[in-house]
Design a protein around this motif. Structure first.
Motif, PDB file in Angstrom:
ATOM      1  N   GLU A  50       0.874  -1.179   0.000  1.00 22.47           N
ATOM      2  CA  GLU A  50       0.000   0.000   0.000  1.00 22.47           C
ATOM      3  C   GLU A  50       0.906   1.223   0.000  1.00 22.47           C
ATOM      4  O   GLU A  50       1.989   1.185   0.585  1.00 22.47           O
ATOM      5  CB  GLU A  50      -0.815  -0.060   1.296  1.00 22.47           C
ATOM      6  N   TYR A  52       1.185   5.783  -0.012  1.00 30.63           N
ATOM      7  CA  TYR A  52       0.626   7.148   0.041  1.00 30.63           C
ATOM      8  C   TYR A  52       1.249   7.843  -1.157  1.00 30.63           C
ATOM      9  O   TYR A  52       2.340   8.388  -1.077  1.00 30.63           O
ATOM     10  CB  TYR A  52       1.047   7.779   1.369  1.00 30.63           C
ATOM     11  N   MET A  55       2.677  11.581  -1.466  1.00 29.58           N
ATOM     12  CA  MET A  55       3.856  11.804  -0.624  1.00 29.58           C
ATOM     13  C   MET A  55       5.038  10.946  -1.085  1.00 29.58           C
ATOM     14  O   MET A  55       6.182  11.391  -1.064  1.00 29.58           O
ATOM     15  CB  MET A  55       3.522  11.495   0.840  1.00 29.58           C
ATOM     16  N   TRP A 122       3.788   0.430   2.617  1.00 33.82           N
ATOM     17  CA  TRP A 122       3.639  -0.582   3.675  1.00 33.82           C
ATOM     18  C   TRP A 122       3.394  -1.937   3.037  1.00 33.82           C
ATOM     19  O   TRP A 122       2.577  -2.071   2.124  1.00 33.82           O
ATOM     20  CB  TRP A 122       2.462  -0.232   4.591  1.00 33.82           C
ATOM     21  N   TRP A 133       1.366  -7.132   8.957  1.00 38.28           N
ATOM     22  CA  TRP A 133       1.881  -5.857   8.454  1.00 38.28           C
ATOM     23  C   TRP A 133       3.346  -5.770   8.864  1.00 38.28           C
ATOM     24  O   TRP A 133       3.692  -6.030  10.014  1.00 38.28           O
ATOM     25  CB  TRP A 133       1.104  -4.685   9.057  1.00 38.28           C
TER      26      TRP A 133
ATOM     27  N   ILE B   4      -6.054  11.090   6.614  1.00 36.50           N
ATOM     28  CA  ILE B   4      -5.922   9.858   5.831  1.00 36.50           C
ATOM     29  C   ILE B   4      -5.216   8.820   6.694  1.00 36.50           C
ATOM     30  O   ILE B   4      -4.231   9.139   7.370  1.00 36.50           O
ATOM     31  CB  ILE B   4      -5.069  10.078   4.558  1.00 36.50           C
ATOM     32  N   TYR B   5      -5.733   7.602   6.665  1.00 35.62           N
ATOM     33  CA  TYR B   5      -5.132   6.519   7.460  1.00 35.62           C
ATOM     34  C   TYR B   5      -4.568   5.458   6.517  1.00 35.62           C
ATOM     35  O   TYR B   5      -5.188   5.155   5.493  1.00 35.62           O
ATOM     36  CB  TYR B   5      -6.185   5.871   8.355  1.00 35.62           C
ATOM     37  N   PHE B   6      -3.431   4.899   6.893  1.00 33.06           N
ATOM     38  CA  PHE B   6      -2.824   3.866   6.053  1.00 33.06           C
ATOM     39  C   PHE B   6      -2.518   2.600   6.855  1.00 33.06           C
ATOM     40  O   PHE B   6      -2.364   2.645   8.076  1.00 33.06           O
ATOM     41  CB  PHE B   6      -1.522   4.373   5.428  1.00 33.06           C
ATOM     42  N   ALA B   7      -2.382   1.509   6.091  1.00 37.26           N
ATOM     43  CA  ALA B   7      -1.947   0.195   6.608  1.00 37.26           C
ATOM     44  C   ALA B   7      -2.820  -0.232   7.792  1.00 37.26           C
ATOM     45  O   ALA B   7      -4.036  -0.095   7.725  1.00 37.26           O
ATOM     46  CB  ALA B   7      -0.455   0.240   6.925  1.00 37.26           C
ATOM     47  N   TRP B   8      -2.210  -0.758   8.872  1.00 33.77           N
ATOM     48  CA  TRP B   8      -3.057  -1.304   9.947  1.00 33.77           C
ATOM     49  C   TRP B   8      -3.802  -0.225  10.721  1.00 33.77           C
ATOM     50  O   TRP B   8      -4.803  -0.509  11.373  1.00 33.77           O
ATOM     51  CB  TRP B   8      -2.307  -2.256  10.869  1.00 33.77           C
ATOM     52  N   ARG B  10      -5.453   2.104   9.223  1.00 34.22           N
ATOM     53  CA  ARG B  10      -6.697   2.167   8.445  1.00 34.22           C
ATOM     54  C   ARG B  10      -7.611   0.993   8.811  1.00 34.22           C
ATOM     55  O   ARG B  10      -8.814   1.188   9.038  1.00 34.22           O
ATOM     56  CB  ARG B  10      -6.368   2.148   6.946  1.00 34.22           C
ATOM     57  N   ALA B  56       2.309  12.660   8.842  1.00 38.55           N
ATOM     58  CA  ALA B  56       2.731  13.602   7.796  1.00 38.55           C
ATOM     59  C   ALA B  56       1.655  14.673   7.688  1.00 38.55           C
ATOM     60  O   ALA B  56       0.463  14.361   7.679  1.00 38.55           O
ATOM     61  CB  ALA B  56       2.908  12.880   6.471  1.00 38.55           C
ATOM     62  N   GLU B  73      -3.815  18.510   5.106  1.00 37.73           N
ATOM     63  CA  GLU B  73      -4.047  17.077   4.862  1.00 37.73           C
ATOM     64  C   GLU B  73      -3.115  16.340   5.819  1.00 37.73           C
ATOM     65  O   GLU B  73      -1.898  16.470   5.740  1.00 37.73           O
ATOM     66  CB  GLU B  73      -3.689  16.712   3.415  1.00 37.73           C
ATOM     67  N   ALA B  75      -1.829  12.793   7.424  1.00 36.91           N
ATOM     68  CA  ALA B  75      -1.792  11.341   7.225  1.00 36.91           C
ATOM     69  C   ALA B  75      -1.247  10.682   8.489  1.00 36.91           C
ATOM     70  O   ALA B  75      -0.246  11.131   9.050  1.00 36.91           O
ATOM     71  CB  ALA B  75      -0.910  10.998   6.038  1.00 36.91           C
ATOM     72  N   PHE B  77      -0.019   6.951   9.997  1.00 38.60           N
ATOM     73  CA  PHE B  77       0.351   5.619   9.506  1.00 38.60           C
ATOM     74  C   PHE B  77       1.396   4.975  10.405  1.00 38.60           C
ATOM     75  O   PHE B  77       2.088   5.659  11.155  1.00 38.60           O
ATOM     76  CB  PHE B  77       0.852   5.707   8.060  1.00 38.60           C
TER      77      PHE B  77
END
Lengths: 155, 83
Positions: A50, A52, A55, A122, A133, B4-8, B10, B56, B73, B75, B77
């Motif tokens: 995954e 971003y 960025m 990730w 993960w 915005i959320y990423f990976a685990w 999210r 970020a 914005e 983020a 993560f």
């Protein structure tokens, strides 16, 4: 564009030929290709990356600019894939072109050390029914430390 | 403010992104994380261990004391693992 984020595969030789396009001043090409690796202890079915994207592109730009500032490079290229990948799939490509080998070797090492610790990507590994993960490895953080300089922070 | 959320993070929160309008006293990343934690047990679970929450603001890595603004914005993560 000397850096890309994409789901598609890439052919390292093809990418390198495009970069070279008959440039008579290139004396050294160093290519690094990172692959999805299976493990005997913990067999890997697949990996999903995954990212971003907005960025990640900015971070790749920063890495490329810094590499060109530190070494005498004719050109360089960084490609990072995302999405669903299986063992033996290519993940990342770094290519450095220079007149002399030291610039190509060192900049390619720098590019990969920086990609590992600063590009927001990730990995989620699939082992049978379990998913993991993956986080940043301490060894990658240590490898990146050696490139720190006043005025340059990779994070 | 877009989060915005990423990976685990999210997966645990159950959202890829959201637009929020925090009260004016929320002025830093740390304030924001504490405010988000009050939104529910899913947020609390995702954000409880701050050592694995990276931030970020407008696509730049920042620390928890970094100021935030309504048009940012942001983020959130876990530690990255590319390459």
């Amino acid at each position: 564009m000397p850096y890309r984020i994409q789901p598609e595969d890439f052919i390292p030789d093809h990418e390198t030929e495009i970069l070279l396009h008959g440039n008579r001043h290139v004396g050294a090409v160093v290519t690094f290709v990172g692959y999805v690796r299976d493990s005997l202890n913990k067999p890997l079915d697949s990996m999903t990356l995954e990212c971003y994207q907005s960025m990640a592109l900015q971070q790749l730009h920063m890495i490329e600019q810094e590499a060109k500032k530190r070494w005498s490079l004719i050109d360089c290229l960084i490609i990072h894939r995302y999405g669903y990948l299986q063992p033996s799939a290519r993940i990342v490509l770094a290519v450095s072109l220079s007149s002399h080998r030291a610039d190509a070797f060192n900049s390619c090492q720098f590019i990969m050390d920086m990609v590992k610790v600063s590009v927001p990507v990730w990995k989620k590994e699939q082992h049978g029914l379990n998913t993991d993960w993956i986080g940043t490895k301490t060894s990658d953080l240590e490898a990146a430390q050696k490139w720190k300089q006043p005025g340059f922070d990779f994070k | 403010m877009k989060i915005i959320y990423f990976a685990w993070l999210r997966s645990k929160i159950g959202l890829a992104e959201e637009v929020i309008n925090p009260p004016p006293q929320i002025q830093t990343v740390e304030h924001l994380l504490s405010w988000l934690e009050q939104k529910g047990p899913n947020y609390q679970e995702a954000l409880k261990n701050r050592t694995v929450v990276k931030v970020a603001v407008n696509q730049k890595y920042v620390g928890f004391s970094h100021p935030i603004q309504l048009n940012d914005e942001i983020a959130l993560f876990p530690p990255i693992s590319g390459g």
